[in-house]
Design an enzyme around this catalytic site. Sequence first.
Site, PDB file in Angstrom:
ATOM      1  N   HIS A  90      28.124  95.951  29.581  1.00 52.57           N
ATOM      2  CA  HIS A  90      28.891  96.343  30.765  1.00 52.57           C
ATOM      3  C   HIS A  90      28.274  95.799  32.053  1.00 52.57           C
ATOM      4  O   HIS A  90      28.848  95.973  33.130  1.00 52.57           O
ATOM      5  CB  HIS A  90      29.092  97.865  30.807  1.00 52.57           C
ATOM      6  CG  HIS A  90      27.911  98.660  31.268  1.00 52.57           C
ATOM      7  ND1 HIS A  90      27.061  99.314  30.407  1.00 52.57           N
ATOM      8  CD2 HIS A  90      27.453  98.925  32.501  1.00 52.57           C
ATOM      9  CE1 HIS A  90      26.130  99.939  31.101  1.00 52.57           C
ATOM     10  NE2 HIS A  90      26.343  99.724  32.389  1.00 52.57           N
ATOM     11  N   ASP A 138      27.530  98.118  23.314  1.00 51.96           N
ATOM     12  CA  ASP A 138      27.251  97.810  24.723  1.00 51.96           C
ATOM     13  C   ASP A 138      25.923  97.048  24.808  1.00 51.96           C
ATOM     14  O   ASP A 138      24.903  97.583  25.244  1.00 51.96           O
ATOM     15  CB  ASP A 138      27.199  99.117  25.517  1.00 51.96           C
ATOM     16  CG  ASP A 138      27.140  98.876  27.021  1.00 51.96           C
ATOM     17  OD1 ASP A 138      27.291  97.709  27.439  1.00 51.96           O
ATOM     18  OD2 ASP A 138      26.938  99.853  27.757  1.00 51.96           O
ATOM     19  N   SER A 231      20.809 100.869  33.638  1.00 51.92           N
ATOM     20  CA  SER A 231      21.629 100.267  32.579  1.00 51.92           C
ATOM     21  C   SER A 231      21.099  98.901  32.180  1.00 51.92           C
ATOM     22  O   SER A 231      20.745  98.100  33.044  1.00 51.92           O
ATOM     23  CB  SER A 231      23.064 100.085  33.059  1.00 51.92           C
ATOM     24  OG  SER A 231      23.768 101.279  32.981  1.00 51.92           O
ATOM     25  N   GLY A 232      21.092  98.653  30.882  1.00 58.91           N
ATOM     26  CA  GLY A 232      20.657  97.352  30.401  1.00 58.91           C
ATOM     27  C   GLY A 232      19.161  97.243  30.213  1.00 58.91           C
ATOM     28  O   GLY A 232      18.677  96.316  29.577  1.00 58.91           O
TER      29      GLY A 232
END
Length: 278
Positions: A90, A138, A231-232
């Site tokens: 994402h 994801d 995130s990530g």
Amino acid sequence: MAWRAIKKQGHQSQMPGPRRPEVMQLGFVCALLSLLAGNSWADTRTIGARECHPNSQPWQAGLFYVTRNPYRLLCGATLVSDRWLLTAAHCQRPYLWVRLGEHHLWKWEGPEQLFRVTEFFPHPGFNQDLRAQDHNNDIMLIRLPRKARLGPAVQPLNISETCVSPGTQCLISGWGAVSSPIVEYPLTLQCANISILEPRRCRLAYPGQISKRMLCAGLWEGGRGSCQGDSGGPLVCHGALAGVVSGGSEPCSRPRRPAVYSSVCHYVRWIRKTMEEY
Ligand SMILES: *[C@@H]1O[C@H](CO)[C@@H](O)[C@H](O)[C@H]1NC(C)=O
Ligand SMILES: *[C@@H]1O[C@H](CO)[C@@H](O)[C@H](O)[C@H]1NC(C)=O
């Protein structure tokens, strides 16, 4: 569940620095470290995180996206070879700026390396329609336009080929929010020790949304975990990359609402194959 909701942060950072508030504002759920959300007295109190020893996580990368607000921190990522990063699907944009060897975001400290990246390899099973709120697969590889120069502050991390068991102590790191719901972003990389939680508890927290290729990590009692901007980024267990921050609920780190990670051990074949093919 408000995972990676695409929305602007309404609150400005209290950190000094002229453009910091817009610069650090970002629209993705999940970042690092949080607080006793839900207790009004603790609204802006950060607990659980502390500044990482500079460059002690030499695989940590920051992903930045230039829009109206230049150099907005979008996500974290992990260097997995001198040419490849692993992050969350994402986090994909038409292009991103990658910073390696980074610690203090607004100081030039010497080991930083900057790359403009356009080669993204999201997992083929990831649903690109973010409105679908489908959090499966994801995970994404990013190919650097040239090799990173490896050194003490820039080193790849091995991916975890075996799946970690609940109770394992792991380390998360990122420049994501250190308080929630009133977000404040740190200038330096933050680290926290958290545990892998039982899949049963993960499913209890997010009924119907947790697949076998996801894991929850944090503290069941809350107070520590990933938040917006993380995130990530990496979840490191036994010295290898076991998870990629995918999402969580807001405010971050409430009791019984741990952050959710893509479980890297389930993607080893896809990672290797993609890295070999390109
Ligand atoms: C990383 O993986 C390689 C190959 O599997 C192994 O030889 C090496 O010891 C690993 N490094 C660490 C730090 O675990
Ligand atoms: C995480 O735990 C290790 C081992 O207990 C400790 O040495 C380290 O300082 C901790 N890190 C953080 C950020 O709390």
